[in-house]
Design an enzyme around this catalytic site. Structure first.
Site: not given
Length: 178
Positions: A31, A71-74
């Site tokens: 993102l 994870g995170g924005d992946e």
């Protein structure tokens, strides 16, 4: 699904595609602008945005396909039983279009986009782990080209990455040896 389940499913789909003579297309999304949302609205706001992104991703895929958050924005989208590349273009374009609409986080309209890397089994990779690596490289190429777009993996990307790594190692050795 999380990263581990995604990897297991992708491995199974690669084996299945090999048996059936079909393709597996992997889209790897990062993102654009997510850090700014987290900074402005906090982690709870970021979590709300991630939930909405996942919901939107599931709108554009078939029931047999799979969306995962690494994870995170992946995120990844695995398209199975594919016979032609047009499917990847259609899904990637739909994702970019769906993310253009504002995402409401509490009372705040937030705007993000995505950089998407696309790779195809068996054309670009012989196994699931290579497929993931290639999709990641293609995603960074999409970021480098200006974000909010998709990029297909090419063998040249691997060559450039390998050569860049070799050059760094050679430069370090040169510095150490004066």
């Amino acid at each position: 699904p999380n990263r581990r389940l995604f990897q297991e499913r992708l491995q199974q789909e690669v084996l299945r595609a090999n048996r059936l003579g079909t393709k597996v297309i992997l889209l790897y999304l990062d993102l654009d602008g997510f850090k700014e949302v987290n900074d402005a609205l906090g982690h709870q706001g970021g979590d709300q945005l991630l939930i909405e992104v996942a919901r939107r991703l599931n709108e554009v895929i078939r029931v047999t396909d799979c969306t995962s958050r690494l994870g995170g924005d992946e995120f990844t989208v695995t398209l199975v039983d594919v016979r032609e590349y047009q499917t990847a273009i259609k899904v990637a374009t739909s994702i970019l279009e769906l993310l253009q609409a504002p995402i409401m986080v509490d009372t705040h309209a937030t705007y993000i986009s995505a950089s998407i890397g696309v790779t195809v089994y068996p054309d670009d990779a012989a196994d699931a782990s290579s497929l993931i690596k290639n999709a990641d490289q293609a995603m960074y190429e999409a970021k480098k080209l200006g974000r909010n777009q998709y990029s297909f993996y090419t063998r040249e990307m691997q060559y450039v990455a390998t050569r860049r790594s070799e050059q760094k190692r050679e430069l370090r050795n040169a510095l150490l040896n004066n």
